[in-house]
Design a protein around this motif. Structure first.
Motif, PDB file in Angstrom:
ATOM      1  N   PHE B  49      -4.532  -9.557  -6.213  1.00  0.00           N
ATOM      2  CA  PHE B  49      -5.848  -8.989  -5.908  1.00  0.00           C
ATOM      3  C   PHE B  49      -5.745  -7.776  -4.985  1.00  0.00           C
ATOM      4  N   THR B  50      -4.834  -7.860  -4.023  1.00  0.00           N
ATOM      5  CA  THR B  50      -4.785  -6.790  -3.008  1.00  0.00           C
ATOM      6  C   THR B  50      -3.611  -5.827  -3.162  1.00  0.00           C
ATOM      7  N   THR B  88     -13.644   8.434   5.781  1.00  0.00           N
ATOM      8  CA  THR B  88     -14.893   9.111   5.407  1.00  0.00           C
ATOM      9  C   THR B  88     -15.403   8.601   4.062  1.00  0.00           C
ATOM     10  N   TYR B  89     -14.466   8.265   3.169  1.00  0.00           N
ATOM     11  CA  TYR B  89     -14.876   7.729   1.862  1.00  0.00           C
ATOM     12  C   TYR B  89     -15.109   6.226   1.913  1.00  0.00           C
ATOM     13  N   GLY B  90     -14.910   5.636   3.075  1.00  0.00           N
ATOM     14  CA  GLY B  90     -15.235   4.213   3.228  1.00  0.00           C
ATOM     15  C   GLY B  90     -14.089   3.260   2.974  1.00  0.00           C
ATOM     16  N   PHE B  91     -12.898   3.792   2.789  1.00  0.00           N
ATOM     17  CA  PHE B  91     -11.763   2.875   2.623  1.00  0.00           C
ATOM     18  C   PHE B  91     -11.486   2.175   3.948  1.00  0.00           C
ATOM     19  N   ILE B  92     -10.890   1.010   3.857  1.00  0.00           N
ATOM     20  CA  ILE B  92     -10.624   0.232   5.067  1.00  0.00           C
ATOM     21  C   ILE B  92      -9.299   0.690   5.658  1.00  0.00           C
ATOM     22  N   ALA B 140      -8.957  -5.200  -4.423  1.00  0.00           N
ATOM     23  CA  ALA B 140      -9.347  -5.277  -3.016  1.00  0.00           C
ATOM     24  C   ALA B 140      -9.886  -3.954  -2.478  1.00  0.00           C
ATOM     25  N   SER B 141      -9.580  -2.834  -3.122  1.00  0.00           N
ATOM     26  CA  SER B 141     -10.116  -1.553  -2.635  1.00  0.00           C
ATOM     27  C   SER B 141     -11.633  -1.610  -2.615  1.00  0.00           C
TER      28      SER B 141
END
Lengths: 206, 633
Positions: B49-50, B88-92, B140-141
């Motif tokens: 998944f990740t 900025t694009y919201g990735f963790i 998971a992204s």
């Protein structure tokens, strides 16, 4: 008599040079064809699919000179080094085709080839996978390979015919793509031309 | 003599070429070596998944390490406010400071790329493996997130939709970057060498990497360029966060626009089927017999396949044993996530905001009156979800057919153009084996004939195109594509695939429930476990929190989205109000969500159907109790 010896040596030298040339040209064509078929897969949509097909195309291309020589000379004149080398190179690429076609696309499941391609296409392909290497092996082990006689002669004729018909059925009759059709037609035309030349040779001799 | 030398040279050259080709093939085998991971589902499923390969390679890792240096104009939104492009694009990203100062390099990519990025050897689309490493998106992204509260950030929670991820904007940034005519493999490699001086590779590997990167760049540039007719030019700069340009915004996608483009090869620009990135908890078949908000997909593996296919994975990539295994394993993981694989509960995440047990008890009664018929319930005190109810696992038709409750939510998700073409087209994307492949071919032919008979020649042409594509794919996947459906489970000898074909589109079954893929003009009633991780609410994410969802408070007409704070008391996000000029001026919540726009409606799902402005004390008390119970789901 003394003068004849150097001449004979020179003649042997020329034959060796011609043989070397045949080996060099055939091997180069085989290497280039093999490399194009394999590296071409890197830029094609599906590498395995391309390699399976391109190796068959290269096999057909390499077999074409051999089939032409065979049709023109069989039973009339020695088949010669060019025939043997191109015939062998064609088979090598057919073995490569087997590796990618059966191994990569069918995961060595021979039954699935019959299932998906039908008996008419699958059976001859497997048949020549047996006949062709045997014929190549005989060509490199028998002394009379260039001028076959007796049963071996019939065998050679059968092997040549089997390979030609298999290519024709696969490439022309069941043409999967334009490349296959063009190659199949080119091969058929070359063989036909060789047959015509053979006929003309006979008429000229008469 | 010269002739001899030339011929001998020719032989040597030929042998070298053969050796080089064989050498490459041998290297290819070593690059593509993959051993199926073993272990319990919680472990292997989490890995898949990740960190799994899904055919969603975005950028070479070496390029990802220097995007801010060589492609700053493409990735910069002007709204960074000190954040990295990734964030900025919201990735963790790691904001703990542990690795914050470290430069991302190939050697540390597995740790320093944002959460949910895998490192693979696959060349995008062609799925050939080379020594060049790619940063690839995984489940998971999108389906992992964190809750941002006044106290700080929660741990990353696997399975929730990432509410901050602006994945469409990121896609546009990548398209922008690769179209840059001045971007070359040499430029990337030089910038990388400067950024990661200790990360040098050997001469041969570097040359191969450069060659492959060059080929990748040339290929993706050519593909992106050729698709501008269908996709338009990518947006850039502040447009990335402007709803007028990219109307999906953070935490949402346009899945049907994507699938229309990739599966039908038709434009999707007029498609307003916005979808929040969904949570993927407790997807087990008995609890959730059909996936998606519209119940259009029956099987979790098919759902996962469609998700990655719509996101850009090629059919070829999905046929690779590793990728197919990852899709299956990740799907199985979502079936158990929240059941045998634990997910932090509301109480664990917000121990200081525990609901009053008496209110929870009272709220359960309210829930049973207004919600359980469609969603089932979880008993007070915990335990497994009870999937029982009058309307649960039923299609709720927009036209009221079937007699279910009137949802009244935004219809754009299920009424878009070309929806009816999707089930058969998607099914025929993956050629099957045995009877399935013959059925697929026949049904495509039948669709063409039916279109012709109905006097729709263009549609007949469309089905002919689909058939041509199918016939080619059928030759490529001689044994059937590994993800084709419906297929008998391996090892189940008494299973007859011919019988399964009745459930393949267009379904011969009268009951759409049995159909693998549907295009019902309906939404589907499913359980809602881990409800606190499902905000914002409704399929289009148009209601920021549960207080507003249950009409305890009015639903905001316009609000700003981005890095919104999570309010555990309201069970959802704080709806940041736009400024007096109607704009979202805070760069961290810069996206204006306007519920009056097509596809964005926050109307409907009024259960109970009370007006928040005229609530009686009794009604308010009941809703407060309901909210308390919802926190325990």
């Amino acid at each position: 008599m003394a003068a004849a010896a150097p001449q004979a040596i020179r003649s042997i030298g020329r034959r060796e040079a011609a043989r070397l040339e045949a080996v060099s040209v055939t091997l180069l064509l085989l290497a280039v064809g093999f490399a194009l078929a394999m590296f071409g897969g890197l830029v094609a949509g599906d590498a395995d699919f391309f390699r399976a097909h391109a190796s068959a195309w290269v096999s057909a291309l390499l077999a074409t000179p051999a089939l032409s020589v065979f049709v023109r000379r069989f039973g009339r004149a020695p088949l010669g080094d060019w025939w043997r080398l191109f015939w062998s190179a064609g088979w090598v690429m057919m073995a490569v085709h087997l590796w990618w076609g059966l191994g990569a696309l069918h995961q060595w499941d021979a039954a699935s080839v019959f299932q998906r391609q039908g008996f008419l296409v699958a059976a001859p392909i497997f048949l020549i996978q047996a006949i062709w290497p045997l014929d190549v092996a005989l060509a490199w082990t028998r002394r009379d390979w260039a001028r076959a006689a007796g049963g071996y002669r019939w065998w050679q004729a059968l092997a040549g015919l089997a390979v030609f018909l298999t290519f024709f059925v696969s490439l022309v009759v069941f043409r999967n793509d334009l490349e296959s059709l063009v190659l199949g037609l080119v091969q058929a035309a070359a063989v036909l031309l060789a047959g015509l030349l053979r006929k003309l040779d006979r008429e000229g001799a008469a | 003599m010269i002739r001899k030398i030339v011929n001998a040279g020719g032989i040597v050259l030929a042998l070298l070429l053969i050796a080089a080709t064989l050498g490459w093939l041998w290297l290819e085998r070593s690059w593509s070596r993959w051993d199926r991971p073993e272990g319990p589902l919680a472990e292997t499923g989490y890995q898949a998944f990740t960190h799994g390969a899904f055919g969603l390679e975005a950028l070479p890792v070496k390029y990802a390490a220097v995007i801010d240096k060589v492609s700053a104009p493409a990735f910069t939104t002007t709204l960074e406010d000190g954040r990295s492009p990734w964030r900025t694009y919201g990735f963790i990203t790691d904001e703990s400071g542990k690795g914050g100062d470290s430069q991302l390099c190939q050697s540390n990519a597995e740790n320093l790329l944002p959460h949910g990025f895998a490192v693979t050897n696959y060349l995008p689309q062609r799925a050939i493996q080379t020594p060049l490493k790619f940063a690839a998106l995984t489940c998971a992204s999108c389906h992992s997130g964190r809750l941002r509260t006044a106290e700080g950030l929660s741990e990353t929670i696997t399975g929730m939709g990432n509410p901050e991820l602006d994945v469409i904007a990121f896609g546009d940034a990548v398209r922008n970057a690769v179209l840059d005519p001045s971007l070359t493999a040499g430029k990337i490699m030089d910038a990388y060498d400067q950024a990661c001086p200790n990360d040098r590779t050997g001469f041969f590997t570097r040359q191969v990497e450069k060659l492959v990167m060059s080929a990748w760049l040339s290929g993706i540039r050519s593909q992106t360029g050729s698709e501008t007719g269908k996709y338009g030019l990518p947006y850039h700069g502040a447009q990335m966060k402007d709803a007028a340009d990219i109307p999906a915004g953070p935490g949402r996608t346009r899945p049907f626009r994507s699938i229309v483009r990739v599966a039908l090869n038709l434009p999707g620009e007029e498609n307003y089927a916005y979808s929040k990135i969904p949570a993927v908890f407790e997807q087990r078949r008995d609890l959730r017999p059909r996936a998606q908000y519209d119940g259009s997909v029956r099987n979790p593996v098919t759902r996962s396949f469609i998700a990655v296919y719509a996101s850009g994975a090629s059919v070829l990539a999905l046929s690779k044993p590793e990728v197919a295994w990852d899709v299956r394993t990740a799907a199985a993981y979502t079936e158990e996530l929240g059941l045998s694989i634990p997910v932090p509960s509301f109480a664990e995440t917000f121990p200081k905001h525990l609901p009053d047990p008496t209110q929870v008890e009272a709220g359960f009664q309210v829930y049973k009156t207004w919600c359980a018929d469609c969603h089932g319930y979880r008993p007070v005190g915990g335990g497994q979800w009870v999937a029982e109810g009058r309307w649960i696992h039923r299609f709720d038709y927009l036209d009221g057919r079937g007699g279910g409750p009137k949802l009244g939510v935004d219809p754009a998700r299920v009424t878009f153009r070309y929806a009816s073409l999707l089930p058969l087209s998607i099914w025929a994307t993956l050629p099957g084996s045995g009877p399935a492949v013959a059925a697929q071919e026949q049904r495509l032919r039948d669709a063409g004939a039916a279109a012709e008979k109905a006097g729709e020649p263009a549609l007949a042409w469309f089905w002919q195109q689909q058939l041509d594509g199918f016939l080619l794919a059928k030759r490529q996947y001689r044994l059937g594509h590994p993800l084709y459906f419906p297929a008998c489970p391996s090892g189940q000898a008494d299973c007859d695939e011919t019988k399964l074909l009745a459930s393949a589109p267009p379904c011969s079954e009268d009951d759409p429930q049995k159909c693998q893929l549907t295009d019902e003009v309906a939404y589907y009633n499913n359980p809602v476990p881990e409800l606190y991780l499902r905000a914002p609410f409704l399929h289009n994410g148009s209601i920021p929190n549960a207080r507003q969802l249950i009409n305890l408070e009015p639903r905001p007409e316009r609000f700003c989205r981005g890095e919104n704070l999570y309010d555990p008391d309201a069970l959802g996000f704080v709806a940041t109000e736009p400024g007096p000029d109607g704009r979202c001026d805070d760069p961290r919540v810069a996206f204006l969500f306007d519920t009056t726009e097509l596809g964005n409606s926050n109307r409907g799902h009024d259960f109970p159907p009370w007006d928040p402005k005229t609530l009686t004390d009794e009604q308010r008390s009941q809703l407060e109790a309901l909210l308390a119970y919802l926190k325990t789901l």
